[in-house]
Scaffold this active site. Structure first.
Site, short mmCIF file in Angstrom:
data_model
loop_
_atom_site.label_atom_id
_atom_site.label_comp_id
_atom_site.label_asym_id
_atom_site.label_seq_id
_atom_site.Cartn_x
_atom_site.Cartn_y
_atom_site.Cartn_z
N PHE A 149 0.86 -1.18 0.00
CA PHE A 149 0.00 0.00 0.00
C PHE A 149 0.89 1.23 0.00
O PHE A 149 1.58 1.50 0.99
CB PHE A 149 -0.85 -0.05 1.27
CG PHE A 149 -1.86 1.04 1.45
CD1 PHE A 149 -3.16 0.90 0.95
CD2 PHE A 149 -1.55 2.19 2.17
CE1 PHE A 149 -4.11 1.89 1.15
CE2 PHE A 149 -2.51 3.18 2.38
CZ PHE A 149 -3.79 3.03 1.87
N GLY A 150 0.93 1.95 -1.10
CA GLY A 150 1.86 3.07 -1.23
C GLY A 150 1.18 4.41 -1.07
O GLY A 150 0.55 4.91 -2.01
N THR A 209 2.73 6.91 1.69
CA THR A 209 3.79 7.81 2.17
C THR A 209 4.83 8.08 1.08
O THR A 209 5.16 7.20 0.29
CB THR A 209 4.49 7.16 3.38
OG1 THR A 209 3.50 6.85 4.35
CG2 THR A 209 5.54 8.07 3.99
N SER A 221 3.14 12.44 7.51
CA SER A 221 1.96 12.84 8.27
C SER A 221 0.99 13.65 7.43
O SER A 221 -0.19 13.75 7.75
CB SER A 221 2.38 13.67 9.50
OG SER A 221 3.26 12.92 10.31
N ILE A 268 7.48 1.53 2.44
CA ILE A 268 6.31 0.72 2.09
C ILE A 268 6.52 -0.73 2.51
O ILE A 268 7.38 -1.45 1.96
CB ILE A 268 6.02 0.83 0.57
CG1 ILE A 268 5.90 2.32 0.16
CG2 ILE A 268 4.76 0.04 0.21
CD1 ILE A 268 4.88 3.14 0.95
N THR A 269 5.71 -1.16 3.47
CA THR A 269 5.79 -2.53 3.98
C THR A 269 5.42 -3.52 2.87
O THR A 269 4.46 -3.27 2.11
CB THR A 269 4.81 -2.70 5.16
OG1 THR A 269 5.18 -1.74 6.16
CG2 THR A 269 4.88 -4.10 5.74
N CYS A 285 -8.74 3.18 4.64
CA CYS A 285 -7.92 1.96 4.78
C CYS A 285 -7.06 2.05 6.04
O CYS A 285 -6.91 1.08 6.78
CB CYS A 285 -7.02 1.79 3.56
SG CYS A 285 -7.90 1.82 1.99
N GLU A 328 1.07 4.40 10.63
CA GLU A 328 -0.40 4.45 10.78
C GLU A 328 -0.81 5.66 11.61
O GLU A 328 -1.70 5.58 12.47
CB GLU A 328 -0.92 3.17 11.44
CG GLU A 328 -0.60 1.92 10.66
CD GLU A 328 -1.42 1.81 9.40
OE1 GLU A 328 -2.39 2.57 9.26
OE2 GLU A 328 -1.05 1.00 8.54
C1 FAD Z 1 8.58 0.33 9.34
C2 FAD Z 1 7.60 1.25 8.66
C3 FAD Z 1 6.66 0.74 7.77
C4 FAD Z 1 5.79 1.61 7.09
N1 FAD Z 1 4.89 1.09 6.18
C5 FAD Z 1 4.15 1.95 5.41
C6 FAD Z 1 3.32 1.44 4.36
O1 FAD Z 1 3.18 0.23 4.16
N2 FAD Z 1 2.67 2.32 3.55
C7 FAD Z 1 2.78 3.69 3.73
O2 FAD Z 1 2.18 4.43 2.95
N3 FAD Z 1 3.55 4.20 4.72
C8 FAD Z 1 4.24 3.36 5.58
N4 FAD Z 1 5.04 3.87 6.58
C9 FAD Z 1 5.19 5.30 6.70
C10 FAD Z 1 4.52 5.90 7.92
O3 FAD Z 1 3.14 5.89 7.79
C11 FAD Z 1 5.11 7.31 8.13
O4 FAD Z 1 6.44 7.14 8.56
C12 FAD Z 1 4.31 8.16 9.09
O5 FAD Z 1 3.11 8.56 8.53
C13 FAD Z 1 5.08 9.40 9.55
O6 FAD Z 1 5.58 10.09 8.45
P1 FAD Z 1 7.12 10.55 8.43
O7 FAD Z 1 7.96 9.39 8.80
O8 FAD Z 1 7.34 11.21 7.12
O9 FAD Z 1 7.24 11.58 9.61
P2 FAD Z 1 6.86 13.15 9.54
O10 FAD Z 1 5.49 13.31 8.97
O11 FAD Z 1 7.99 13.90 8.90
O12 FAD Z 1 6.81 13.51 11.09
C14 FAD Z 1 8.00 13.80 11.85
C15 FAD Z 1 7.55 14.24 13.24
O13 FAD Z 1 6.71 15.39 13.13
C16 FAD Z 1 5.53 15.18 13.88
N5 FAD Z 1 4.42 15.94 13.33
C17 FAD Z 1 3.79 15.78 12.14
N6 FAD Z 1 2.80 16.68 11.99
C18 FAD Z 1 2.80 17.43 13.13
C19 FAD Z 1 2.02 18.54 13.59
N7 FAD Z 1 1.02 19.04 12.86
N8 FAD Z 1 2.32 19.06 14.81
C20 FAD Z 1 3.31 18.56 15.56
N9 FAD Z 1 4.09 17.52 15.18
C21 FAD Z 1 3.84 16.98 13.98
C22 FAD Z 1 5.29 13.68 13.78
O14 FAD Z 1 4.39 13.23 14.79
C23 FAD Z 1 6.70 13.16 13.96
O15 FAD Z 1 7.02 13.14 15.34
C24 FAD Z 1 5.86 3.01 7.33
C25 FAD Z 1 6.79 3.51 8.26
C26 FAD Z 1 7.64 2.65 8.93
C27 FAD Z 1 8.62 3.20 9.91
#
Ligand code: FAD
Length: 388
Positions: free
Chosen positions: A133-134, A136, A142, A167-168, A242, A367
């Site tokens: 599921f892509g 990010t 976020s 992407i897992t 989802c 998530e």
């Molecule tokens: C092992 C693993 C598997 C994953 N699998 C999938 C997958 O299958 N498919 C997929 O689509 N994604 C996947 N992800 C991605 C995951 O959903 C994202 O890492 C997550 O949404 C956070 O995004 P980011 O890492 O870019 O952090 P960022 O969005 O850059 O956030 C960095 C920090 O800023 C904080 N922050 C964000 N917004 C705010 C705000 N408004 N106010 C204050 N603080 C804030 C966050 O809480 C965090 O502490 C996976 C991630 C990991 C680690």
């Protein structure tokens, strides 16, 4: 006589006979098939993903809460209990099942055409095809609304270009559900991973979720038929629906990791002699165990409450945030506290605790990060959106 933390709460009295039977089946599979391999898979950062997915399909847990197309059609609560047992093994294996069932299969089941469903769901339920599921991207986690991956029409075809990150299951997937900007807003696409221009390099050197495949998805002018797009849904409503499904599984799943840590720590404390007494006989140890058991039991009651709401068709995304935030936060706190009880032994792969603690760092972030769930709850309480 001693009792486990969840026995002390008499959690089984809140479950139906079928739920207990299903849970016990998954628990037996975990003990027989997954536990023996876990430390090595984690250390080597390599899992036999295809083989395990087939076996998990045989067990009936892939897309188990979906109806038809070879899916088991169980209750949401039963699905949650299965996630808990799988995560008692390892958050990475629960992630494999969550992404397959709640992200990729759910997306196709909820938003796909009949053609998408017939082509993919029976094979995915059986574990013959793996999904990812892509959503990010490198610059948009976020805030997925900012995604740059783009799908443009070229005659009868769609052409997808962009990069997805973290992407897992990506490198082992047969099909990717990819979300992209179009002239008509964000849309979802069913992308066979053998399409020309698609690549999924694996992300290496992770210190967390090592028993899980995590990848980048590179879409370099991937050409798809017009029918590849989900017909109806536009905007973030599609992917967010989802994510809410997958988060629900995590509400239960994280407690599995916490339970495994706590049971390990209790067994260790009863065996380990310090100053001529079992570690378990010291008041400080008992205070830790009592407090952790309370949080585990309270988390379980919350998970079951949300499960019953979901089965009644009344669960709202904000309520899923309550469960995801609390249960993952408490699970990671339990894992860290249990590690102290094992002392130095707690840092090795001889025991599961450090592995769970490291895994839960990812679970805290994916998530929806814990901060974003706080902001979702804050918005529900105040009517003010502090993030967008
Ligand atoms: C092992 C693993 C598997 C994953 N699998 C999938 C997958 O299958 N498919 C997929 O689509 N994604 C996947 N992800 C991605 C995951 O959903 C994202 O890492 C997550 O949404 C956070 O995004 P980011 O890492 O870019 O952090 P960022 O969005 O850059 O956030 C960095 C920090 O800023 C904080 N922050 C964000 N917004 C705010 C705000 N408004 N106010 C204050 N603080 C804030 C966050 O809480 C965090 O502490 C996976 C991630 C990991 C680690």
């Amino acid at each position: 006589m001693t009792r486990t933390p969840l026995e002390l709460f008499d959690i089984d009295s809140l479950l139906s006979e079928e739920e207990i039977a299903m849970r016990d089946t998954v628990r037996s599979f975990v003990d027989a098939r997954l536990r023996p391999g876990l430390a090595d898979w984690y250390e080597e950062a390599s899992i036999p993903a295809r083989e395990l997915t087939r076996e998990l399909g045989g067990l009936g847990v892939l897309g188990m809460h979906l109806e038809g197309y070879g899916c088991a059609g169980t209750s949401a609560t039963a699905y949650g209990l299965a996630c808990l047992e799988l995560e008692a093994a390892d958050s990475g294996l629960r992630s494999l099942v969550s992404v397959q069932g709640s992200l990729a299969m759910y997306a196709i089941h909820r938003w796909g055409s009949e053609e998408h469903k017939d082509a993919w769901l029976p094979r995915m339920a059986a574990g013959e095809a793996i999904g990812c599921f892509g959503l990010t991207e490198p610059d948009f986690g976020s805030n997925p609304a900012g995604m740059r991956t783009r799908a443009v029409r070229d005659g009868d075809a769609w052409v997808l270009t962009g990069t997805k990150m973290w992407i897992t299951n990506g490198s082992v997937a047969d099909v990717a559900v990819v979300w992209a900007q179009t002239d008509d807003g964000i849309r979802g696409f069913v992308v066979p991973t053998d399409s020309a221009g698609f690549a999924a390099p694996e992300i290496k050197r992770k210190m967390s979720l090592r028993a899980s495949v995590t990848s980048e998805l590179v879409l370099d002018g991937v050409r798809l038929p017009a029918s590849a797009a989900f017909p109806e849904v536009r905007g973030l409503r599609g992917p967010l629906s989802c994510l809410s499904e997958a988060r629900f599984g995590i509400v239960f799943g994280a407690l599995g990791a916490a339970r495994d840590c706590l049971e390990t720590a209790i067994a260790y404390a009863r065996e380990r002699e310090i100053f001529d007494q079992p570690l378990a006989a010291y008041q400080l140890t008992q205070a830790k165990l009592a407090d952790m058991s309370l949080e585990l039991g309270k988390g379980m009651l919350l998970a079951l409450h949300l499960g019953r709401l979901k089965d009644a068709g009344r669960l709202e995304p904000d309520q899923v945030s309550l469960g995801k935030l609390n249960n993952v936060r408490e699970a990671i706190a339990i894992a860290r506290e249990c590690r102290t009880i094992l002392g130095a032994a707690g840092i090795t792969l001889e025991y599961p605790i450090m592995r769970h603690a490291n895994n839960l760092e990812s679970v805290l972030t994916y998530e929806g990060t814990s901060e974003v769930h706080q902001l979702v709850i804050g918005r529900a309480l105040t009517g003010e959106s502090a993030f967008r």
